[in-house]
Design an enzyme around this catalytic site. Structure first.
Site, PDB file in Angstrom:
ATOM      1  N   ILE A  10       3.113   0.174  -9.177  1.00  0.00           N
ATOM      2  CA  ILE A  10       2.446   0.953 -10.223  1.00  0.00           C
ATOM      3  C   ILE A  10       3.233   2.212 -10.603  1.00  0.00           C
ATOM      4  O   ILE A  10       3.127   2.704 -11.724  1.00  0.00           O
ATOM      5  CB  ILE A  10       0.985   1.290  -9.813  1.00  0.00           C
ATOM      6  CG1 ILE A  10       0.148   1.580 -11.063  1.00  0.00           C
ATOM      7  CG2 ILE A  10       0.916   2.458  -8.831  1.00  0.00           C
ATOM      8  CD1 ILE A  10      -1.341   1.531 -10.840  1.00  0.00           C
ATOM      9  N   ASP A  33      -1.384   5.552  -2.797  1.00  0.00           N
ATOM     10  CA  ASP A  33      -1.475   7.015  -2.878  1.00  0.00           C
ATOM     11  C   ASP A  33      -0.131   7.647  -2.468  1.00  0.00           C
ATOM     12  O   ASP A  33       0.433   8.502  -3.180  1.00  0.00           O
ATOM     13  CB  ASP A  33      -2.605   7.455  -1.921  1.00  0.00           C
ATOM     14  CG  ASP A  33      -3.078   8.871  -2.170  1.00  0.00           C
ATOM     15  OD1 ASP A  33      -2.588   9.488  -3.121  1.00  0.00           O
ATOM     16  OD2 ASP A  33      -3.947   9.347  -1.406  1.00  0.00           O
TER      17      ASP A  33
HETATM   18  P1  ADP Z   1      -7.322   1.811  -0.611  1.00  0.00           P
HETATM   19  O1  ADP Z   1      -7.308   2.861   0.445  1.00  0.00           O
HETATM   20  O2  ADP Z   1      -8.171   2.158  -1.793  1.00  0.00           O
HETATM   21  O3  ADP Z   1      -7.615   0.458  -0.041  1.00  0.00           O
HETATM   22  P2  ADP Z   1      -4.460   1.219  -0.697  1.00  0.00           P
HETATM   23  O4  ADP Z   1      -3.388   2.076  -1.243  1.00  0.00           O
HETATM   24  O5  ADP Z   1      -4.436   1.019   0.783  1.00  0.00           O
HETATM   25  O6  ADP Z   1      -5.835   1.853  -1.196  1.00  0.00           O
HETATM   26  O7  ADP Z   1      -4.441  -0.206  -1.401  1.00  0.00           O
HETATM   27  C1  ADP Z   1      -4.963  -0.456  -2.685  1.00  0.00           C
HETATM   28  C2  ADP Z   1      -4.173  -1.581  -3.327  1.00  0.00           C
HETATM   29  O8  ADP Z   1      -2.957  -1.060  -3.839  1.00  0.00           O
HETATM   30  C3  ADP Z   1      -3.770  -2.686  -2.350  1.00  0.00           C
HETATM   31  O9  ADP Z   1      -4.024  -3.953  -2.991  1.00  0.00           O
HETATM   32  C4  ADP Z   1      -2.274  -2.483  -2.163  1.00  0.00           C
HETATM   33  O10 ADP Z   1      -1.600  -3.718  -1.948  1.00  0.00           O
HETATM   34  C5  ADP Z   1      -1.900  -1.901  -3.500  1.00  0.00           C
HETATM   35  N1  ADP Z   1      -0.639  -1.129  -3.531  1.00  0.00           N
HETATM   36  C6  ADP Z   1       0.014  -0.505  -2.530  1.00  0.00           C
HETATM   37  N2  ADP Z   1       1.123   0.096  -2.992  1.00  0.00           N
HETATM   38  C7  ADP Z   1       1.168  -0.152  -4.330  1.00  0.00           C
HETATM   39  C8  ADP Z   1       2.068   0.170  -5.387  1.00  0.00           C
HETATM   40  N3  ADP Z   1       3.161   0.894  -5.171  1.00  0.00           N
HETATM   41  N4  ADP Z   1       1.803  -0.268  -6.643  1.00  0.00           N
HETATM   42  C9  ADP Z   1       0.682  -1.011  -6.893  1.00  0.00           C
HETATM   43  N5  ADP Z   1      -0.209  -1.339  -5.942  1.00  0.00           N
HETATM   44  C10 ADP Z   1       0.034  -0.932  -4.672  1.00  0.00           C
END
Ligand code: ADP
Length: 343
Positions: A10, A33
């Site tokens: 993202i 994040d």
């Molecule tokens: P949460 O704590 O809300 O579960 P996470 O960051 O652990 O948030 O994960 C939310 C989603 O984002 C997961 O499906 C993960 O695979 C995805 N994710 C992690 N890194 C990225 C990235 N760089 N770009 C897009 N999606 C990501």
């Protein structure tokens, strides 16, 4: 404007706003994040410190700093505790509040990660469902380009139970194709039959030749005249006619087709517009055409439904089932690594 599911990081997506699946402190964490804070630089954390945290289901906005977006919308998804603690409603409100903030800041495009589907353990297939439902409901009344960024391959994949029936349909249809291929090959190796015309054939062709205009007459007609008399209703004309016949509004049709308003206007104003195959199929789905009607519409644009293409077979599967929800179809196409319908 349309909705697309994409596989990407993202932090690399260029659009007006990206959404961060943050925690309540808004002071950075792991997963998406962490990736967003790393890519945006320390100025993002400095601004987040001024926000005083964020409640689950709510959203707050900052600038994008070194990211290729103007804004980051930080939302806090629910932690999954089995689905008995209002997780779904909280996740829905993450999408709604983020989209609301994006609208207030006049964003024309926004990208969401799968909120809560990582460390917060929300089951990925259900998280995708909530995302698609909320985004598609929002798009019924608003114009925005929305991306759902699916990072984790397992989150939407052909191997999942819910796509099993489609996988079986693809397998069966492919089998049919390869069987036909075998038969054709076998036919080719059979001894040749005599293909000379019999008497009846000869008469038939003689008659045809007599009725056909002489080459001289054909030469005298300009190409324009010939085209004028021979060209059928075009794709664009057929589309507008069907919209009228179905009693739909234009906007209802292009939204159901997941087609951008600007593209629709182009098609509308140019009777000779040459659409791509996914565009034709998107309209066939929006108009809820039967398989035969879909084939007719494809033919207008010079295409056909083929059983040697997974893309075609998946769309055919949904039409046969009478499921004309373009977002369901696109989710399945995405799972099978095919291009999506719409623009
Ligand atoms: P949460 O704590 O809300 O579960 P996470 O960051 O652990 O948030 O994960 C939310 C989603 O984002 C997961 O499906 C993960 O695979 C995805 N994710 C992690 N890194 C990225 C990235 N760089 N770009 C897009 N999606 C990501």
């Amino acid at each position: 404007m349309p909705f697309q599911i994409i596989r990407n990081d993202i932090t690399k997506v260029t659009c007006d706003a990206i959404v961060n699946a943050a925690n309540k402190s808004l002071l950075g964490g792991g997963g998406v994040d962490g990736a967003i804070h790393r890519a945006a630089g320390p100025e993002l954390l400095a601004e987040c410190r001024t926000l005083g945290g964020c409640a689950t289901g709510s959203a707050k906005i900052t600038k994008g700093y070194r990211l290729p977006c103007k804004y980051v919308i930080h939302t806090v998804g629910p932690i999954w505790w089995g689905g008995f603690f209002g997780e779904k409603e909280k996740l829905e409100s993450c999408y709604r509040n983020s989209l609301q903030l994006a609208m207030e800041h006049r964003c024309e495009s926004i990208a969401f990660p799968l909120i809560s589907a990582g460390v917060y353990r929300y089951p990925a297939d259900q998280a995708v469902k909530v995302a698609i439902e909320q985004i598609s409901t929002f798009l019924e009344d608003h114009e925005m380009m929305v991306y759902l960024v699916v990072f984790d391959r397992k989150a939407v994949s052909a191997g999942q139970k819910r796509f099993r029936e489609i996988g079986e349909y693809i397998d069966d249809t492919y089998v049919e194709t390869s069987m036909r291929y075998d038969i054709r090959n076998r036919k080719q190796s059979l001894p040749k039959v005599n293909t000379a015309c019999n008497e009846a054939d000869t008469c038939f062709y003689q008659e045809k030749m007599e009725k056909a205009p002489s080459p001289q007459a054909v030469r005298e007609k300009s190409l324009d005249e010939i085209l004028e008399t021979m060209i059928d209703e075009s794709f664009s004309e057929m589309l507008l006619r069907l919209i009228d016949e179905k009693g739909m509004k234009d906007s209802e049709c292009y939204k159901k087709a997941n087609i951008d308003r600007k593209l629709f206007s182009k098609i509308r104003s140019n009777p000779l517009y040459k659409p791509s195959k996914p565009t034709v199929l998107a309209f066939a789905v929006a108009l809820e055409l039967s398989l035969d009607e879909t084939r007719d519409m494809l033919m207008k644009a010079g295409f056909a439904l083929s059983h040697s293409s997974k893309f075609d077979i998946i769309v055919e599967y949904f039409i046969k089932k009478g499921n004309y929800n373009i977002f369901d179809i696109n989710e399945a196409l995405f799972a099978f690594d095919q291009s999506l319908l719409g623009s």
